[in-house]
Write a protein that holds these residues in place. Structure first.
Motif, PDB file in Angstrom:
ATOM      1  N   GLN A 180      44.557  54.183  59.392  1.00 23.64           N
ATOM      2  CA  GLN A 180      44.572  53.085  58.083  1.00 23.64           C
ATOM      3  C   GLN A 180      44.708  51.875  58.502  1.00 23.64           C
ATOM      4  OE1 GLN A 180      44.381  54.802  55.027  1.00 23.64           O
ATOM      5  NE2 GLN A 180      44.123  52.836  54.260  1.00 23.64           N
ATOM      6  N   HIS A 181      45.258  51.532  59.742  1.00 19.75           N
ATOM      7  CA  HIS A 181      44.960  50.068  60.198  1.00 19.75           C
ATOM      8  C   HIS A 181      43.877  49.748  60.351  1.00 19.75           C
ATOM      9  CE1 HIS A 181      49.374  49.381  59.906  1.00 19.75           C
ATOM     10  NE2 HIS A 181      49.717  49.943  60.910  1.00 19.75           N
ATOM     11  N   MET A 182      43.017  50.641  61.329  1.00 21.86           N
ATOM     12  CA  MET A 182      41.626  50.456  61.453  1.00 21.86           C
ATOM     13  C   MET A 182      40.634  50.089  60.215  1.00 21.86           C
ATOM     14  SD  MET A 182      40.931  52.937  64.658  1.00 21.86           S
ATOM     15  CE  MET A 182      39.271  52.555  64.785  1.00 21.86           C
ATOM     16  N   VAL A 183      40.706  51.003  59.353  1.00 21.49           N
ATOM     17  CA  VAL A 183      40.010  50.978  57.991  1.00 21.49           C
ATOM     18  C   VAL A 183      40.390  49.313  57.318  1.00 21.49           C
ATOM     19  CG1 VAL A 183      39.914  52.101  55.665  1.00 21.49           C
ATOM     20  CG2 VAL A 183      39.789  53.376  57.828  1.00 21.49           C
ATOM     21  N   GLU A 184      41.712  49.143  57.258  1.00 20.40           N
ATOM     22  CA  GLU A 184      42.137  47.884  56.649  1.00 20.40           C
ATOM     23  C   GLU A 184      41.760  46.739  57.272  1.00 20.40           C
ATOM     24  OE1 GLU A 184      46.337  48.045  56.365  1.00 20.40           O
ATOM     25  OE2 GLU A 184      46.604  49.639  55.128  1.00 20.40           O
ATOM     26  N   LYS A 185      41.558  46.794  58.612  1.00 20.82           N
ATOM     27  CA  LYS A 185      40.912  45.730  59.177  1.00 20.82           C
ATOM     28  C   LYS A 185      39.395  45.779  59.043  1.00 20.82           C
ATOM     29  CE  LYS A 185      40.123  43.843  64.027  1.00 20.82           C
ATOM     30  NZ  LYS A 185      40.246  43.918  65.415  1.00 20.82           N
ATOM     31  N   ILE A 186      38.760  46.803  59.000  1.00 21.28           N
ATOM     32  CA  ILE A 186      37.104  46.807  58.537  1.00 21.28           C
ATOM     33  C   ILE A 186      36.965  46.274  57.162  1.00 21.28           C
ATOM     34  CG2 ILE A 186      35.361  48.238  58.310  1.00 21.28           C
ATOM     35  CD1 ILE A 186      36.250  50.020  60.447  1.00 21.28           C
ATOM     36  N   ASN A 187      37.689  46.922  56.186  1.00 24.42           N
ATOM     37  CA  ASN A 187      37.609  46.393  54.965  1.00 24.42           C
ATOM     38  C   ASN A 187      37.620  44.739  54.644  1.00 24.42           C
ATOM     39  OD1 ASN A 187      37.088  48.978  54.168  1.00 24.42           O
ATOM     40  ND2 ASN A 187      39.158  49.342  53.343  1.00 24.42           N
ATOM     41  N   THR A 188      38.536  44.201  55.607  1.00 23.87           N
ATOM     42  CA  THR A 188      39.146  42.804  55.446  1.00 23.87           C
ATOM     43  C   THR A 188      37.881  41.972  55.939  1.00 23.87           C
ATOM     44  OG1 THR A 188      41.546  43.225  55.875  1.00 23.87           O
ATOM     45  CG2 THR A 188      40.542  41.093  56.048  1.00 23.87           C
ATOM     46  N   GLU A 189      37.173  42.464  57.246  1.00 29.52           N
ATOM     47  CA  GLU A 189      36.118  41.586  57.483  1.00 29.52           C
ATOM     48  C   GLU A 189      34.798  41.646  56.643  1.00 29.52           C
ATOM     49  OE1 GLU A 189      36.738  39.513  59.652  1.00 29.52           O
ATOM     50  OE2 GLU A 189      38.458  40.567  61.030  1.00 29.52           O
ATOM     51  N   ILE A 190      34.624  43.067  56.272  1.00 27.07           N
ATOM     52  CA  ILE A 190      33.531  43.076  55.192  1.00 27.07           C
ATOM     53  C   ILE A 190      33.800  42.095  54.090  1.00 27.07           C
ATOM     54  CG2 ILE A 190      32.206  44.811  53.611  1.00 27.07           C
ATOM     55  CD1 ILE A 190      31.851  45.347  56.702  1.00 27.07           C
ATOM     56  N   ALA A 191      35.039  42.231  53.479  1.00 27.68           N
ATOM     57  CA  ALA A 191      35.127  41.354  52.063  1.00 27.68           C
ATOM     58  C   ALA A 191      35.062  39.954  52.504  1.00 27.68           C
ATOM     59  CB  ALA A 191      36.594  41.748  51.752  1.00 27.68           C
ATOM     60  N   GLY A 192      35.284  39.538  53.726  1.00 26.14           N
ATOM     61  CA  GLY A 192      35.408  38.248  54.252  1.00 26.14           C
ATOM     62  C   GLY A 192      33.764  37.744  54.333  1.00 26.14           C
ATOM     63  N   LEU A 193      32.980  38.418  54.786  1.00 26.07           N
ATOM     64  CA  LEU A 193      31.706  38.355  55.037  1.00 26.07           C
ATOM     65  C   LEU A 193      31.043  38.102  53.712  1.00 26.07           C
ATOM     66  CD1 LEU A 193      28.925  38.349  56.686  1.00 26.07           C
ATOM     67  CD2 LEU A 193      28.883  40.788  56.325  1.00 26.07           C
ATOM     68  N   GLN A 194      31.432  38.964  52.851  1.00 20.20           N
ATOM     69  CA  GLN A 194      30.806  38.878  51.349  1.00 20.20           C
ATOM     70  C   GLN A 194      31.179  37.564  50.636  1.00 20.20           C
ATOM     71  OE1 GLN A 194      31.695  42.280  49.087  1.00 20.20           O
ATOM     72  NE2 GLN A 194      29.688  42.056  47.775  1.00 20.20           N
ATOM     73  N   MET A 195      32.454  37.395  50.698  1.00 20.97           N
ATOM     74  CA  MET A 195      32.953  36.102  50.109  1.00 20.97           C
ATOM     75  C   MET A 195      32.455  34.940  50.520  1.00 20.97           C
ATOM     76  SD  MET A 195      36.903  37.160  49.585  1.00 20.97           S
ATOM     77  CE  MET A 195      37.405  35.755  49.091  1.00 20.97           C
ATOM     78  N   ALA A 196      32.331  34.843  51.902  1.00 25.92           N
ATOM     79  CA  ALA A 196      31.782  33.676  52.467  1.00 25.92           C
ATOM     80  C   ALA A 196      30.388  33.193  52.140  1.00 25.92           C
ATOM     81  CB  ALA A 196      31.973  33.831  53.987  1.00 25.92           C
ATOM     82  N   ASN A 197      29.586  34.194  51.450  1.00 28.44           N
ATOM     83  CA  ASN A 197      28.279  34.071  51.273  1.00 28.44           C
ATOM     84  C   ASN A 197      27.835  34.064  49.751  1.00 28.44           C
ATOM     85  OD1 ASN A 197      26.818  33.381  54.123  1.00 28.44           O
ATOM     86  ND2 ASN A 197      28.309  35.140  54.337  1.00 28.44           N
ATOM     87  N   ALA A 198      28.980  34.572  48.888  1.00 31.83           N
ATOM     88  CA  ALA A 198      28.785  34.626  47.622  1.00 31.83           C
ATOM     89  C   ALA A 198      28.313  33.123  46.757  1.00 31.83           C
ATOM     90  CB  ALA A 198      30.099  35.057  46.705  1.00 31.83           C
ATOM     91  N   GLY A 199      27.295  33.407  46.175  1.00 37.10           N
ATOM     92  CA  GLY A 199      26.777  32.162  45.265  1.00 37.10           C
ATOM     93  C   GLY A 199      25.692  31.547  46.198  1.00 37.10           C
ATOM     94  N   LYS A 200      25.531  31.527  47.348  1.00 37.95           N
ATOM     95  CA  LYS A 200      24.705  30.874  47.955  1.00 37.95           C
ATOM     96  C   LYS A 200      23.238  31.275  48.114  1.00 37.95           C
ATOM     97  CE  LYS A 200      27.759  29.582  51.602  1.00 37.95           C
ATOM     98  NZ  LYS A 200      28.281  29.399  53.297  1.00 37.95           N
ATOM     99  N   THR A 201      22.255  30.522  48.282  1.00 38.62           N
ATOM    100  CA  THR A 201      20.996  31.055  47.994  1.00 38.62           C
ATOM    101  C   THR A 201      20.738  31.819  49.228  1.00 38.62           C
ATOM    102  OG1 THR A 201      20.382  28.875  47.031  1.00 38.62           O
ATOM    103  CG2 THR A 201      18.319  30.169  47.880  1.00 38.62           C
ATOM    104  N   PRO A 202      20.116  32.896  48.892  1.00 38.74           N
ATOM    105  CA  PRO A 202      19.889  33.696  49.956  1.00 38.74           C
ATOM    106  C   PRO A 202      18.705  33.406  51.068  1.00 38.74           C
ATOM    107  CG  PRO A 202      19.848  35.063  47.914  1.00 38.74           C
ATOM    108  CD  PRO A 202      19.640  33.825  47.490  1.00 38.74           C
TER     109      PRO A 202
END
Length: 290
Positions: free
Chosen positions: A155-177
């Motif tokens: 569960q800790h592994m999964v939570e860490k993965i989810n956190t990093e994936i969410a961070g990647l998505q949020m960091a580039n939200a709204g930017k020109t692809p």
């Protein structure tokens, strides 16, 4: 005597009915036997390099009675040095049987003949499917953990993965692809229907291979890659420094002098995604922010 027979029949019928009702009541009130779950395996064998890496994180190492020989090879495995001295196998049933493991793990396509023989011998074999999308990675980790009794660590592994994936998505939200290729050994670009493509979308990148109708892994001439003028070129670093003709594609002088940003990610995503996906997502986020 004749008049007595009818009352006797009535009484016998009544007693039969009472006994039947009691028997039914006892059956209804008796709890349904529960099927026992298999005991948590203490002796674990694995025929798969990717499963080995997850097991190394999830369980005490003394429970691992055999790992894939590839896991001890630094060209393929990030934990090669750590597993030195561990019993290794080459996917052969005769290597596994004498060890008397409680469970044997294998990947979707591993050693079919050996697995068939092990199953005929009554050995418990658990196959884990190859992750084909990001959601599959968490499912694989949790499935493995449920079998070996390591749910909390998983569960800790999964939570860490989810956190990093969410961070990647949020960091580039709204930017020109930005336009990009994910470029690998032998001049292969990675298209739609892959984990790499899914990560590129989350990172706000346009996958030029997918836009050209490419699905999966496809070889692309260097001239065509350069003429597409990508803004980003994603490359996975090698786990081994030894010479390889396949890796020579990535060292071509034309790539070094091209007008694009080169992003180098940790190795292993296309091979053992579950063990590296969090690090890959974090590095991709950091590199795109530079």
């Amino acid at each position: 005597m004749l008049p007595i027979k009818k009352p006797i029949r009535c009484w016998m019928g009544f007693l039969f009915l009472v006994c039947a009702i009691q028997g039914f009541a006892q059956t209804a009130s008796s709890p349904t036997p529960q099927k026992k779950s298999p005991a948590v395996p203490q002796k674990i064998a694995s025929l798969n390099i990717c499963i080995d890496q997850l097991l190394w994180e999830l369980v005490a190492h003394e429970r691992l009675v055999s790992l894939s020989y590839l896991t001890a090879n630094p060209a393929w495995s990030p934990i090669a040095k750590q597993v030195q001295g561990m019993p290794l196998n080459h996917g052969l049933a005769e290597e596994i049987v004498p060890l008397h493991p409680d469970v044997i793990f294998a990947g979707e396509f591993d050693a079919p003949n050996a697995i068939e023989l092990l199953q005929k011998l009554g050995k418990r074999v658990e196959r884990l499917p190859l992750p084909r999308k990001l959601g599959d990675i968490n499912e694989q980790i949790l499935q493995l953990a449920n079998t070996v009794g390591a749910q909390e660590k998983a569960q800790h592994m999964v939570e860490k993965i989810n956190t990093e994936i969410a961070g990647l998505q949020m960091a580039n939200a709204g930017k020109t692809p930005l336009t990009a290729f994910w470029y690998s050994s032998n001049g292969v670009v990675i298209g739609d229907g892959t984990l790499e493509h899914e990560l590129m979308q989350l990172a706000g990148l346009r996958n030029l291979a997918a836009e050209r109708g490419m699905f999966g892994f496809n070889q692309l001439d260097l001239e065509l890659l350069l003429s597409a003028k990508p803004q980003i070129l994603i490359i996975e670093e090698s786990q081994d420094e030894s010479f390889s003709l396949a890796r020579e594609y990535l060292l071509h002088p034309a790539l070094k002098h091209a007008d694009f940003k080169m992003v180098i990610l940790p190795a292993g995503l296309s091979g053992c995604a579950a063990s590296v996906i969090g690090d890959v997502a974090l590095t991709l986020k950091q590199e795109l922010a530079k």
